[in-house]
Design a protein around this motif. Structure first.
Motif, PDB file in Angstrom:
ATOM      1  N   ARG A 258      -5.702 -17.969 -23.581  1.00 49.16           N
ATOM      2  CA  ARG A 258      -4.679 -17.647 -22.583  1.00 49.16           C
ATOM      3  C   ARG A 258      -3.293 -17.706 -23.208  1.00 49.16           C
ATOM      4  O   ARG A 258      -3.052 -18.485 -24.142  1.00 49.16           O
ATOM      5  N   ASP A 259      -2.402 -16.897 -22.673  1.00 51.53           N
ATOM      6  CA  ASP A 259      -0.981 -16.973 -23.031  1.00 51.53           C
ATOM      7  C   ASP A 259      -0.319 -17.958 -22.072  1.00 51.53           C
ATOM      8  O   ASP A 259      -0.213 -17.688 -20.869  1.00 51.53           O
ATOM      9  N   VAL A 260       0.108 -19.098 -22.596  1.00 50.08           N
ATOM     10  CA  VAL A 260       0.644 -20.185 -21.773  1.00 50.08           C
ATOM     11  C   VAL A 260       2.165 -20.159 -21.866  1.00 50.08           C
ATOM     12  O   VAL A 260       2.728 -20.293 -22.958  1.00 50.08           O
ATOM     13  N   GLN A 261       2.813 -19.970 -20.728  1.00 47.90           N
ATOM     14  CA  GLN A 261       4.273 -19.983 -20.685  1.00 47.90           C
ATOM     15  C   GLN A 261       4.761 -21.426 -20.586  1.00 47.90           C
ATOM     16  O   GLN A 261       4.341 -22.180 -19.703  1.00 47.90           O
ATOM     17  N   ARG A 274      -1.973 -24.503 -16.539  1.00 48.16           N
ATOM     18  CA  ARG A 274      -1.685 -23.200 -17.153  1.00 48.16           C
ATOM     19  C   ARG A 274      -2.685 -22.871 -18.251  1.00 48.16           C
ATOM     20  O   ARG A 274      -2.932 -21.698 -18.530  1.00 48.16           O
ATOM     21  N   GLU A 305       3.512 -27.216 -27.529  1.00 45.37           N
ATOM     22  CA  GLU A 305       3.007 -26.195 -28.450  1.00 45.37           C
ATOM     23  C   GLU A 305       1.852 -26.749 -29.290  1.00 45.37           C
ATOM     24  O   GLU A 305       0.843 -26.052 -29.515  1.00 45.37           O
ATOM     25  N   GLU A 309      -1.971 -25.203 -29.160  1.00 47.21           N
ATOM     26  CA  GLU A 309      -2.664 -24.725 -30.356  1.00 47.21           C
ATOM     27  C   GLU A 309      -3.966 -25.486 -30.584  1.00 47.21           C
ATOM     28  O   GLU A 309      -4.956 -24.914 -31.048  1.00 47.21           O
ATOM     29  N   HIS A 313      -5.128 -21.935 -27.471  1.00 49.57           N
ATOM     30  CA  HIS A 313      -4.395 -20.944 -26.689  1.00 49.57           C
ATOM     31  C   HIS A 313      -3.138 -20.515 -27.445  1.00 49.57           C
ATOM     32  O   HIS A 313      -2.810 -21.056 -28.504  1.00 49.57           O
ATOM     33  N   LYS A 314      -2.402 -19.577 -26.857  1.00 48.02           N
ATOM     34  CA  LYS A 314      -1.173 -19.072 -27.448  1.00 48.02           C
ATOM     35  C   LYS A 314       0.007 -19.486 -26.562  1.00 48.02           C
ATOM     36  O   LYS A 314      -0.078 -19.410 -25.344  1.00 48.02           O
ATOM     37  N   ILE A 315       1.084 -19.906 -27.199  1.00 51.41           N
ATOM     38  CA  ILE A 315       2.258 -20.358 -26.457  1.00 51.41           C
ATOM     39  C   ILE A 315       3.240 -19.209 -26.297  1.00 51.41           C
ATOM     40  O   ILE A 315       3.409 -18.385 -27.203  1.00 51.41           O
ATOM     41  N   VAL A 316       3.842 -19.133 -25.134  1.00 49.24           N
ATOM     42  CA  VAL A 316       4.916 -18.182 -24.848  1.00 49.24           C
ATOM     43  C   VAL A 316       6.096 -19.002 -24.339  1.00 49.24           C
ATOM     44  O   VAL A 316       6.076 -19.521 -23.227  1.00 49.24           O
TER      45      VAL A 316
END
Length: 842
Positions: A258-261, A274, A305, A309, A313-316
């Motif tokens: 997931r892209d996590v804001q 999230r 962050e 990781e 997941h990926k951080i935004v």
């Protein structure tokens, strides 16, 4: 029938009937009591024929049996009323019967609906139960298949041993297969599989499969009425796990990335949500990193962050400022742009006739309403010329205190009209207006006003403007100049033509179909209408009902009022309107933007408010301890005059605060405790009492409760309508805090000839006054070899044996110093007086 007969008949028929009643009491006592009973008269009309005395009416009764005093007409009226009452009663009964039938039909319909819903619920529950039984049956069959496979693997050695009779066979218990043999005695009916399932589902233990009452979905899936019941989702997950286990092991599910804001700070629980991970797992990962945090604590973006990781997941990264991205900042297409009226700002020195010139253009009396004949606010007006061109004018004050307001006017304008009086030429505020116009990068038109006066010299104005790099056309420049007179109307048409020509050169366009945006020219708190902002729409069309955000405030357009005081439904580009519906008073100069929802507007306003608070806090905290101590030490020697300022509009309040900051020097200064917009309230009076400061009202008044509180607490409230008077009075009050200047005047010298010792007094100097005069009240200095060795006051001054006030030059006297005895012959005494001189602020 005679009168006597009538009386006798009435007495017999209507009189009471008497009799005796015997009463019994205790102990055998009795008593006879005479009682009277009255008979109730009942009138029953009887139908009679024509022969009855009713005039042939069959509905009238026999006159002989009718009550006395009732005529035929009255009797007929009563009969009609009785018949009408019976008819109404019959109608009411029919209506009630109809309503009862309708209610019965409605009850029957509801019963049918309830039965239909109950049948549907039963069908759902039955389907769920059947599905659960089928899944359970499949699970049991899978288990049996596994057991059979295990038995076959174990029975292979047995078969090999059976082929060799000499080898003993180990005795093993045969596995009891479900359903192989029925249970005995008090076992529950049904096969073993059903019994085992019933035993698992029945958590109470010892009871059969048959349930009492209605079977619900939860009971069908979880089995058991007491304790914690499992949800449908939990049962589905369990069945899925069992199915995968029966098919030879669990299948590995693919990880969802997931892209996590993540903002600058985030709560642990929100981070887990999230990522769609368990909160406990996230807290455990943080603890492994050495951070003992709970799910309700916040972590920074860098820590988040690392956690993101670790979970794959990926951080935004996002900023709190991203909430303002909802404001529409799209570029307008060329085909959407339409011509708009120019915005003209009138600038110039005070009393050079700016408002009078605009008054002459508008053919209205605006200057009459300004206190002292000067403009206190920014006025926004629309003017339609004879040729049909629409022009939007901004009239800014020319006084030095309104510099910031003039700067705001230059920021939203297209053309600047610089008004210079022909008899006064270029003045300080004229130079400021030129600087504002150049800073804004807008073209300028010079209007040389008051050309009708005898002392008018337009050429001197043009020459003076050359010093400030404003070259008019008559001096071979590119700046248009027009000689006008607001009093006679001279040159007004030429001025409008020059404005129209300049606007054509600029080719002003805007998109009226986009979301509206504009600038706040002025804002105030109206008692009846609440916060009101004068907004100049720059793009789009502002409509009634639009949701907007302006600075740190937001609101919904409740009403729009144009410059003529009329309510309008919408305002297009370059149209000045008053906007009602704000939740607070914005700052003059704030930008208004229309957004889609109230939630967005509220979120943007809250972010801006918090950012402003953080900025103020950072400004206050950006000092070291040494700087704070140095500032506190410096402030010890500075006297402050605290004041509270309440003005009618935001621009005036800002201008007053700026003027107050300029009053003072190194010894005294004016401190504005609070500057606000609106009437003076009881809260303002309370703050003034606590700080010992006066309350200054500029074009506002105190309400009744504030006046009473001020009288009780002794708080001074001063009202002003012209900023000159306000600045002068505050400056005079601040001058009173200045320490008076001490000036010394030397009045005489005396020389010590001899020193005597007097008991009870000490050393007394025998002196000769050599110059001026010696006074008892004056100050003295003792000089030895022209060096001051003591400064003080005289304890005594005597002429011979008498105490005197002063001694003239050439005379001898005796002097004794206060608390000082080191005097010698030949010393010189310098005599002086101190004078206090009151100082004033420049």
């Amino acid at each position: 029938m005679s009168d006597n007969d009538g009386k006798k008949t009435l007495g017999l028929r209507g009189g009471p009937r008497s009799g005796q009643v015997k009463q019994s009491f205790s102990h055998g006592r009795t008593k006879s009591v005479v009682v009277e009973t009255k008979r109730k008269r009942v009138v029953v009309p009887k139908p009679s024929g024509k022969g009855a005395g009713g005039g042939g009416n069959p509905h009238l009764g026999d006159p002989s049996k009718r009550p006395a005093g009732i005529s035929d007409a009255e009797m007929e009226r009563r009969l009609r009323a009785l018949q009408a009452a019976k008819a109404n009663e019959a109608e009411e009964a029919a209506r009630r019967e109809k309503e009862e039938r309708e209610r019965e039909v409605e009850r029957q319909r509801r019963r049918e609906e309830a039965e239909a819903k109950e049948r549907e619920q039963r069908e759902i529950e039955e389907a769920a139960r059947r599905k659960a039984e089928e899944e359970e049956k499949a699970r049991v069959e899978a288990e049996e298949a596994k057991k059979r496979a295990a038995e076959e693997r174990k029975s292979a050695p047995k078969k090999a041993a059976a082929a060799d009779p000499a080898q003993p066979v180990p005795a093993q218990d045969a596995p009891a297969r479900p359903g192989s043999a029925p249970r005995k005695g008090g076992d529950r009916p049904g096969n073993n599989r059903d019994d085992d399932r019933g035993g698992r589902n029945n958590r109470g233990g010892g009871k059969g499969d048959r349930r009492s009452g209605k079977l619900t979905v939860n009971q069908a899936l979880t089995g058991g009425e007491g304790g914690r019941q499992r949800s449908l989702a939990s049962m589905k997950r369990k069945q899925e796990r069992m199915r995968q286990k029966a098919m030879g092991g669990a299948e590995s599910r693919e990880k969802v990335v997931r892209d996590v804001q993540v903002p600058e700070t985030i709560v642990v629980q929100e981070l887990a949500n999230r990522m769609a991970e368990r909160v406990a797992d996230v807290v455990k990962a943080l603890m492994k990193m050495g951070m003992m945090v709970t799910q309700n604590q916040s972590i920074d973006a860098d820590t988040a962050e690392l956690i993101i990781e670790e979970f794959g997941h990926k951080i935004v990264r996002v900023s709190d400022a991203d909430v303002e991205d909802v404001i529409d900042t799209v570029d307008d297409k060329e085909e959407d742009l339409q011509p708009r009226p120019p915005v003209i700002t009138i600038m110039g020195h005070v009393d050079h006739g700016k408002t009078s010139l605009l008054d002459a253009i508008r053919n209205a009396k605006v200057v009459a309403g300004e206190a002292g004949g000067i403009t206190q606010h920014i006025g926004a007006y629309q003017v339609t010329t004879d040729s049909g061109t629409t022009l939007s004018f901004l009239d800014t004050p020319g006084h030095a205190a309104f510099t910031s307001m003039r700067a705001r006017g230059a920021q939203v304008t297209d053309i600047v009209v610089l008004v210079v009086a022909a008899d006064d030429a270029v003045m300080p505020q004229t130079i400021e207006a030129i600087a504002h116009a150049k800073a804004a990068g807008v073209p300028m038109i010079v209007a040389i006003n008051k050309c009708d006066k005898p002392a008018a010299d337009p050429m001197k104005v043009r020459t003076d403007l050359l010093q400030h790099e404003v070259i008019v056309e008559q001096m071979s420049g590119d700046v248009q100049d027009v000689e006008v007179s607001a009093h006679t109307g001279q040159g007004l048409d030429e001025l409008l033509e020059a404005i129209a020509l300049q606007s054509e050169i600029l080719e002003l366009k805007a998109n009226p179909t986009r979301a509206a945006s504009g600038a706040v020219i002025e804002a105030q708190l109206d008692v009846g209408r609440g916060p009101v902002a004068t907004v100049l729409v720059q793009n789009g069309t502002l409509k009634q009902g639009d949701i907007f955000v302006v600075g740190e405030q937001w609101g919904k357009v409740r009403a729009l009022v144009n410059d003529k005081g009329e309510r309008v439904k919408e305002a297009g580009p370059s149209v000045p309107v008053e906007v009602l519906g704000l939740n607070g008073t914005p700052e003059a100069g704030d930008v208004l933007n229309v957004v889609d929802t109230e939630a967005q507007a509220r979120e943007i306003a809250e972010y801006r408010e918090q950012a402003a608070k953080d900025k103020r806090a950072a400004a206050g905290a950006a000092t070291t301890l040494d700087q704070l101590l140095a500032k506190a030490k410096a402030d010890e020697n500075v006297s402050e005059l605290p004041i509270l300022v309440k003005a009618d509009v935001q621009g005036s309040a800002e201008a007053i605060v700026q003027a107050m900051e300029k009053i003072g020097n190194d010894e005294v200064r004016v401190r504005v405790l609070h500057a606000g917009v609106g009437a003076i309230t009881e809260t303002d009076v309370g703050l003034a009492e606590a700080s010992g400061s006066p309350v200054i009202g500029f074009n506002v008044r105190a309400n009744a409760s504030a006046r009473n509180a001020a009288n009780q607490k002794g708080v001074e409230i001063r009202y002003y309508s012209v900023i000159y008077d306000l600045v002068d009075d505050v400056k005079a009050a601040a001058s009173g805090l200045l320490s008076a200047e001490i000036r010394e005047n030397f009045i005489g010298y005396s020389e010590i000839k001899e020193v005597f010792k007097v008991s009870g007094v000490g050393k007394v100097a025998g002196c000769l006054v050599t110059e001026g005069v010696a006074r008892r009240s004056a100050g003295v200095r003792l000089l030895r070899d022209n060096v001051v060795i003591h400064e003080g006051t005289l304890k005594t001054l005597k002429r011979f044996k008498d105490e005197v006030a002063e001694v003239q030059s050439g005379q001898e006297c005796g002097m004794a110093f206060e608390n000082y005895d080191d005097i010698r012959p030949g010393d010189v005494i310098e005599i002086f007086e101190r004078e206090e001189i009151e100082r004033k602020l420049d």
